[in-house]
Design a protein around this motif. Structure first.
Motif, PDB file in Angstrom:
ATOM      1  N   ASP A 105      42.404  40.036  13.590  1.00 20.24           N
ATOM      2  CA  ASP A 105      41.156  39.619  12.962  1.00 20.24           C
ATOM      3  C   ASP A 105      40.644  38.371  13.675  1.00 20.24           C
ATOM      4  N   VAL A 106      39.359  38.319  13.913  1.00 20.01           N
ATOM      5  CA  VAL A 106      38.747  37.164  14.565  1.00 20.01           C
ATOM      6  C   VAL A 106      37.909  36.417  13.543  1.00 20.01           C
ATOM      7  N   VAL A 107      38.191  35.121  13.394  1.00 18.26           N
ATOM      8  CA  VAL A 107      37.450  34.277  12.468  1.00 18.26           C
ATOM      9  C   VAL A 107      37.053  32.992  13.186  1.00 18.26           C
ATOM     10  N   THR A 108      36.013  32.336  12.698  1.00 16.51           N
ATOM     11  CA  THR A 108      35.619  31.061  13.266  1.00 16.51           C
ATOM     12  C   THR A 108      36.460  29.952  12.643  1.00 16.51           C
ATOM     13  N   VAL A 109      36.356  28.747  13.204  1.00 16.36           N
ATOM     14  CA  VAL A 109      37.153  27.624  12.707  1.00 16.36           C
ATOM     15  C   VAL A 109      36.806  27.272  11.264  1.00 16.36           C
ATOM     16  N   GLY A 115      35.113  39.698  13.204  1.00 16.01           N
ATOM     17  CA  GLY A 115      35.440  41.107  13.404  1.00 16.01           C
ATOM     18  C   GLY A 115      36.888  41.254  13.801  1.00 16.01           C
ATOM     19  N   ARG A 116      37.192  42.292  14.582  1.00 18.38           N
ATOM     20  CA  ARG A 116      38.560  42.506  15.045  1.00 18.38           C
ATOM     21  C   ARG A 116      38.546  42.878  16.516  1.00 18.38           C
ATOM     22  N   ILE A 117      39.618  42.517  17.205  1.00 17.29           N
ATOM     23  CA  ILE A 117      39.725  42.789  18.634  1.00 17.29           C
ATOM     24  C   ILE A 117      40.053  44.269  18.849  1.00 17.29           C
ATOM     25  N   THR A 118      39.204  44.950  19.592  1.00 18.44           N
ATOM     26  CA  THR A 118      39.426  46.367  19.875  1.00 18.44           C
ATOM     27  C   THR A 118      39.797  46.625  21.331  1.00 18.44           C
ATOM     28  N   GLU A 119      39.586  45.611  22.194  1.00 15.62           N
ATOM     29  CA  GLU A 119      39.889  45.790  23.619  1.00 15.62           C
ATOM     30  C   GLU A 119      39.980  44.427  24.278  1.00 15.62           C
ATOM     31  N   ILE A 120      40.820  44.315  25.304  1.00 15.16           N
ATOM     32  CA  ILE A 120      40.862  43.119  26.136  1.00 15.16           C
ATOM     33  C   ILE A 120      40.418  43.532  27.524  1.00 15.16           C
ATOM     34  N   SER A 121      39.336  42.925  27.987  1.00 18.27           N
ATOM     35  CA  SER A 121      38.786  43.252  29.297  1.00 18.27           C
ATOM     36  C   SER A 121      39.235  42.196  30.301  1.00 18.27           C
ATOM     37  N   LEU A 128      38.276  38.785  28.551  1.00 24.13           N
ATOM     38  CA  LEU A 128      37.350  38.822  27.425  1.00 24.13           C
ATOM     39  C   LEU A 128      37.941  39.620  26.276  1.00 24.13           C
ATOM     40  N   PHE A 129      37.758  39.121  25.057  1.00 23.95           N
ATOM     41  CA  PHE A 129      38.028  39.919  23.872  1.00 23.95           C
ATOM     42  C   PHE A 129      36.781  40.739  23.573  1.00 23.95           C
ATOM     43  N   VAL A 130      36.959  42.040  23.394  1.00 24.89           N
ATOM     44  CA  VAL A 130      35.879  42.872  22.873  1.00 24.89           C
ATOM     45  C   VAL A 130      36.099  42.954  21.367  1.00 24.89           C
ATOM     46  N   VAL A 131      35.185  42.362  20.603  1.00 22.49           N
ATOM     47  CA  VAL A 131      35.360  42.231  19.156  1.00 22.49           C
ATOM     48  C   VAL A 131      34.351  43.129  18.448  1.00 22.49           C
ATOM     49  N   GLU A 132      34.852  44.026  17.623  1.00 28.09           N
ATOM     50  CA  GLU A 132      33.983  44.900  16.832  1.00 28.09           C
ATOM     51  C   GLU A 132      33.637  44.206  15.524  1.00 28.09           C
ATOM     52  N   ARG A 133      32.365  44.044  15.270  1.00 26.54           N
ATOM     53  CA  ARG A 133      31.910  43.370  14.067  1.00 26.54           C
ATOM     54  C   ARG A 133      31.858  44.355  12.899  1.00 26.54           C
ATOM     55  N   PRO A 134      31.777  43.867  11.662  1.00 31.26           N
ATOM     56  CA  PRO A 134      31.761  44.757  10.491  1.00 31.26           C
ATOM     57  C   PRO A 134      30.628  45.787  10.517  1.00 31.26           C
ATOM     58  N   ASP A 135      29.503  45.449  11.193  1.00 28.61           N
ATOM     59  CA  ASP A 135      28.382  46.393  11.240  1.00 28.61           C
ATOM     60  C   ASP A 135      28.506  47.390  12.383  1.00 28.61           C
ATOM     61  N   GLY A 136      29.636  47.329  13.122  1.00 22.94           N
ATOM     62  CA  GLY A 136      29.864  48.281  14.205  1.00 22.94           C
ATOM     63  C   GLY A 136      29.417  47.791  15.568  1.00 22.94           C
ATOM     64  N   SER A 137      28.676  46.688  15.623  1.00 20.99           N
ATOM     65  CA  SER A 137      28.264  46.128  16.911  1.00 20.99           C
ATOM     66  C   SER A 137      29.447  45.411  17.560  1.00 20.99           C
ATOM     67  N   VAL A 159      41.535  32.540  15.993  1.00 16.51           N
ATOM     68  CA  VAL A 159      40.540  31.589  15.502  1.00 16.51           C
ATOM     69  C   VAL A 159      39.711  31.120  16.694  1.00 16.51           C
ATOM     70  N   ILE A 160      38.379  31.206  16.562  1.00 15.60           N
ATOM     71  CA  ILE A 160      37.510  30.832  17.670  1.00 15.60           C
ATOM     72  C   ILE A 160      36.535  29.733  17.253  1.00 15.60           C
ATOM     73  N   ASP A 161      36.141  28.942  18.240  1.00 16.12           N
ATOM     74  CA  ASP A 161      35.128  27.904  18.060  1.00 16.12           C
ATOM     75  C   ASP A 161      34.004  28.227  19.039  1.00 16.12           C
TER      76      ASP A 161
END
Length: 202
Positions: A105-109, A115-121, A128-137, A159-161
């Motif tokens: 799960d990815v959350v801000t500080v 969202g959640r990490i679905t791929e690491i590019s 890069l983390f590819v993060v899928e947001r709750p709306d699918g974007s 946790v990201i800033d």
């Protein structure tokens, strides 16, 4: 556990060498001569690495039994898969294998859900983390210390800033527009340019 460590690219030369897109932080371990790798599609392998070298910044591999350009081209886009102990950890502190980061799960500080990490590019300049947001974007988060401030495997979260605009460009644009409108009544319109937020490329 099986992990994708590389994808085979185009043939290089006429003796069976191929370029590879590396998808592991430890190519010297996973893609060393003698390594036997499963493949996707399975019919292409298993493949045993005979030799490897770097040419113009790209890794070239040669596999046992692949002796000419035609055989090398037939392997194009094949994924190379290594067997990895799920309990194995990288040697360096604050390094992680892709499978440890997937689905975090990815959350801000301040605790906001991203969202959640679905791929690491794995790019040449950074990961890069590819993060899928709750709306699918999707949103792309550079895996650098200035932005990813904590990886908590026990809590299964990152946790990201984020700098302005990384998570929501529309919010940044709207904020800038409001500021411009508020200042329009107090001073003549003036064009100015500021530095864009800079992201660490290490």
């Amino acid at each position: 556990m099986q992990l994708v460590v590389a994808r085979i690219g185009r043939a290089h030369g006429i003796k069976g060498d191929v370029t590879v897109e590396v998808r592991t932080d430890e190519p010297e371990l996973r893609l060393a001569p003698g390594a036997v790798l499963a493949t996707d599609p399975p019919s292409a392998g298993p493949l045993t690495i005979e030799a490897g070298r770097v040419h113009s910044g790209r890794l070239l591999l040669r596999f046992e039994g692949v002796r000419d350009r035609t055989a090398a081209e037939a392997l194009r886009n094949t994924l190379l898969i290594a067997d990895v102990d799920p309990e194995e950890l990288p040697e360096e502190e604050d390094e992680y294998y892709d499978h440890q980061l997937m689905d975090l799960d990815v959350v801000t500080v301040d605790g906001a859900e991203v969202g959640r990490i679905t791929e690491i590019s794995h790019l040449p300049s950074q990961d890069l983390f590819v993060v899928e947001r709750p709306d699918g974007s999707e949103v792309y988060v550079p895996f650098v210390q200035e932005i990813v401030v904590e990886i908590d495997l026990e809590e299964q979260r990152a946790v990201i800033d984020p700098p302005p605009g990384l998570i929501d460009d529309r919010a940044e644009i709207a904020s800038a527009r409001r500021a411009a409108e508020e200042g329009a009544g107090n001073a003549p319109a003036e064009s100015s340019s500021g530095d864009e937020p800079k992201r660490d490329q290490d």
